[in-house]
Motif scaffolding. Structure first.
Motif, PDB file in Angstrom:
ATOM      1  N   TYR B 197      29.109  26.815  38.790  1.00 49.10           N
ATOM      2  CA  TYR B 197      27.878  27.590  38.671  1.00 49.10           C
ATOM      3  C   TYR B 197      27.782  28.672  39.745  1.00 49.10           C
ATOM      4  CZ  TYR B 197      26.248  23.693  35.750  1.00 49.10           C
ATOM      5  OH  TYR B 197      26.112  22.733  34.787  1.00 49.10           O
ATOM      6  N   GLN B 200      28.416  32.123  38.649  1.00 41.89           N
ATOM      7  CA  GLN B 200      27.398  32.675  37.752  1.00 41.89           C
ATOM      8  C   GLN B 200      26.263  33.295  38.559  1.00 41.89           C
ATOM      9  OE1 GLN B 200      26.093  29.627  35.026  1.00 41.89           O
ATOM     10  NE2 GLN B 200      28.168  29.013  34.496  1.00 41.89           N
ATOM     11  N   GLY B 395      33.821  29.636  35.309  1.00 48.88           N
ATOM     12  CA  GLY B 395      33.672  28.634  36.356  1.00 48.88           C
ATOM     13  C   GLY B 395      35.015  28.132  36.838  1.00 48.88           C
TER      14      GLY B 395
END
Lengths: 330, 422
Positions: B197, B200, B395
């Motif tokens: 994550y 992101q 990821g």
């Protein structure tokens, strides 16, 4: 045990189908005692013929209806598409995607790795059980201490080791104290899978240890005493007396440890690494869960399930072969 | 022998099947015609959402007193698995909660277009893009979710920097970080990329300081040039930041939820790219470092032509299943779930930035006021535009970038391929 059940046909079926009048005599006598049905003696063979089928029917129906039929549905589903192609037949597309997906090939490689690590996973409880059997100082304490992790759930164990193996956690602090650099236990793709397997072995070897101890109970102590009197060293006693005496126990532990490794590591992976880093700790189970739920590709997940099923079938048949051979040696 | 093999297979087959059991949902109560609407979510069991659900129920009961609403709270980590099973079988809840972006778009086939039913709410609510696909709206936003860059004003002060004037350019930002690390020992970024994550948040949090307005619009519109200098620069920054020691140690083994945020909470890092709602947000940080010490800064300018903005989207929202018996009734329930009274309760109790732009949020501390003030000029976050598959690949590649097993160019090629395929 298995040999006896599967080797000879069920006795009742045999007598009913093959047997002449004399052979069914006991049955007939039994029937006679019921009185009212005496007149239908000629029909008995048919009822007798049907009886075994009726008796097995519940088991067969349960297996066929709740196991084999869903299996067939699942395999069939794996030949349909996901997303836009939902419901359409796509042939072998899903399988092509699977074997093209580095995540899936990684998970299959990890299955191979687990098989390679199996001897270690069996050796550790075997050695520790040997020490307990040979009554090293404090063996009573160790017996319960070793078993303790087996009662913890994988989620709790995973959470504990997440803390212990964190980059700034106690494991690295210990390494630092003796002058070794920190290891990113769960963040280094070359290390993480070994860390997870090691934790799994730590968590489950207690059960194997108990099985080994049970095996030791059947060992003839006089053989070990005799070997010692003859001046055999410990490694030689283990090699020539203990291992041959425990061959069946070892085979049993190999089989159960293998099943444990292939089927019950999901929880640890889920909690400890989530398949990462870089997808290095994926196992087929985790991959199936991931594709079905997170990527919403149920058909692809079915294809992966089918492949896993075939692998498990092969492993299962291999295990049966091993068990059967050990039965024959007896 | 043959017979024996047959027996073996018969015995082993059911055993082997344990290996591939599928996730079966709990007894799902079907909703529909008989005056009951079933709602699936992962929120309604939270104590902090209680007043929100009560308000929404009351609003709906006023309009439809004879219809019963049943909320089924599913565990979040299994939510999309269970929903996937329901969608596969074509029966399940009438109304369901979604995260905006990929999770919704991947399942748009199973949802009812709602734009005709929700026309009146279009102005009042923000964050529709994350719940739209192919020109249709499939869910109504409840909260807004975004990725502000939070900073610890106390650390700025300790290092002798002006806490009210965070760096506007990347160069100044690096200089500030160095000063802070020297003075306080705190790292520049709290970063956790165990689940993949981290990249992101990095992409969305800093992207608006790198891409020009045109590049940004193209990206959101779907014309993504992964090999453009701007995009490449973002991924280079990802690698450089880690190599320069801006991040905490062990990024690939640090979980974003909640180890990364815990590092920021403990004052061991000066910045974190967090969230706006639910978790890892102003309310949580304020509880640890004091609400007055939580600052929000725009993305530092890497490219002078970029125009930094707050990246945000609809966070969670309710959609209607395509198989529901009475679409109008279900859409009415969605309207109740996004009514001003209900959302106000959600904002106050759960600490979420609600999607309703008419709610006054200025009383919850300077960070909240800053965030709310930036919403009118905010844009959709870069990573939310990507498919779930590309995000998963990103990821994994981001972890490989940090360990050096893939180059930025290779990674971008793979991402471009995945993005175009999806």
């Amino acid at each position: 045990m298995l040999e006896k059940e599967t080797g000879s046909p069920p006795p009742s079926a045999g007598t009913a189908v093959v047997g002449p009048a004399e052979a069914t005599a006991p049955v007939a006598a039994h029937r006679q005692a019921r009185g009212p049905r005496r007149g239908r003696a000629r029909r008995r063979p048919l009822a007798e013929r049907l009886a075994p089928y009726v008796l097995v029917a519940p088991a067969v129906l349960v297996i066929a209806g709740l196991r084999l039929y869903p299996l067939a549905l699942g395999v069939n589903f794996s030949f349909t598409g996901d997303g836009d192609r939902n419901g359409q037949a796509v042939g072998w597309d899903n399988y092509a995607i699977l074997f093209d997906d580095p995540l899936f090939t990684e998970s299959m490689r990890n299955v191979g790795l687990l098989v390679l690590l199996l001897p270690v996973a069996v050796l550790i409880p075997g050695l520790l059980a040997t020490f307990i059997y040979l009554r090293v100082p404090g063996h009573r304490v160790y017996r319960s201490v070793y078993f303790f992790p087996a009662v913890l759930s994988p989620v709790i164990i995973g959470a504990i080791f997440n803390l212990l193996l964190a980059f700034d956690g106690p494991a690295n602090a210990l390494l630092g104290a003796v002058g070794l650099g920190p290891v990113d236990w769960l963040g280094d793709p070359g290390v993480a899978i070994y860390a997870v397997v090691a934790v799994h072995v730590w968590a489950t070897f207690g059960m194997a240890l108990v099985v080994f101890l049970a095996g030791f109970a059947t060992l003839d102590a006089s053989l070990i005493d005799a070997a010692r009197v003859d001046g055999a060293s410990l490694p030689r006693v283990i090699r020539h007396v203990i291992v041959p005496g425990l061959s069946r126990t070892i085979q049993f532990v190999v089989v159960t440890t293998m099943i444990g490794m292939l089927t019950s590591m999901f929880g640890l992976i889920y909690v400890m690494t989530g398949g990462g880093p870089e997808g290095s700790t994926y196992l087929p189970e985790y991959y199936i869960w991931f594709q079905q739920g997170q990527m919403s590709r149920p058909a692809l997940a079915s294809a992966a399930s089918t492949v896993l099923f075939c692998v498990m079938l092969a492993v299962g048949l291999l295990q049966l072969a091993i068990l059967r051979r050990s039965g024959r040696e007896d | 022998m043959k017979r024996r093999a047959l027996w073996s297979t018969a015995l082993i087959a059911p055993l082997a099947l344990y290996g591939c059991g599928s996730a079966a949902g709990p007894e799902s109560s079907e909703g529909g015609g008989d005056g009951t609407l079933v709602v699936w979510d992962w929120k309604s069991a939270d104590a902090t959402a209680e007043s929100y659900i009560e308000e929404a129920k009351a609003d709906f009961a006023e309009k439809h007193p004879d219809v019963e609403v049943e909320f089924v709270a599913q565990p979040f980590d299994q939510y999309y698995n269970l929903l996937g099973t329901a969608i596969q079988s074509g029966e399940g809840p009438d109304v369901m909660l979604f995260n905006g972006g990929g999770q919704l778009r991947d399942r748009a086939d199973a949802l009812l277009p709602l734009e005709d039913y929700l026309a009146e709410d279009m102005e009042r609510l923000a964050g529709w893009e994350a719940f739209s696909a192919d020109g249709h709206v499939y869910a109504a936003p409840v909260t807004l979710q975004g990725h502000p860059i939070y900073y610890n004003k106390a650390l700025y002060e300790e290092a002798g920097l002006d806490p009210e004037a965070p760096a506007a350019t990347w160069g100044d930002f690096l200089a500030d970080c160095e000063t802070i690390t020297e003075a306080t020992g705190a790292k520049c970024f709290a970063m956790g990329n165990k689940e993949g994550y981290g990249i992101q948040f990095f992409l969305s949090g800093l992207g608006s300081g790198v891409l020009t307005a045109q590049e940004y619009d193209d990206w959101i519109a779907g014309n993504r040039d992964w090999n453009s200098p701007g995009v490449k620069r973002i991924f280079e920054l990802w690698v450089e930041a880690d190599q320069a020691g801006l991040n905490n140690d062990g990024v690939n083994s640090t979980a974003m939820f909640n180890d990364e945020f815990a590092i920021f909470d403990a004052g061991e890092a000066a910045h974190v790219i967090g969230l706006m709602s639910d978790i890892g947000h102003w309310k949580e940080f304020g509880e640890f470092i004091g609400a007055e010490n939580v600052g929000v800064m725009p993305a530092p300018l890497v490219n002078p032509e970029a125009a930094p903005n707050l990246p945000f989207d609809g966070g969670i929202g309710y959609g209607v299943a395509e198989w529901t018996g009475d679409p109008e009734l279900a859409a009415d329930l969605v309207r109740s779930l996004t009514s001003t009274a209900a959302l106000e309760a959600f904002y106050a109790d759960a600490g979420a930035i609600a999607a309703d732009t008419t709610i006054d949020a200025s009383t919850a501390g300077p960070a909240t006021a800053d965030i709310v003030a930036q919403i009118p000029t905010g844009r959709p976050a870069l990573h939310v535009a990507l498919s779930a598959e590309t995000l998963e690949l990103m990821g994994r590649l981001s972890q490989e970038l940090l360990s050096g097993s893939v180059t930025v160019d290779d990674a971008l090629d793979q991402l471009a391929e995945s993005d175009q395929a999806g």
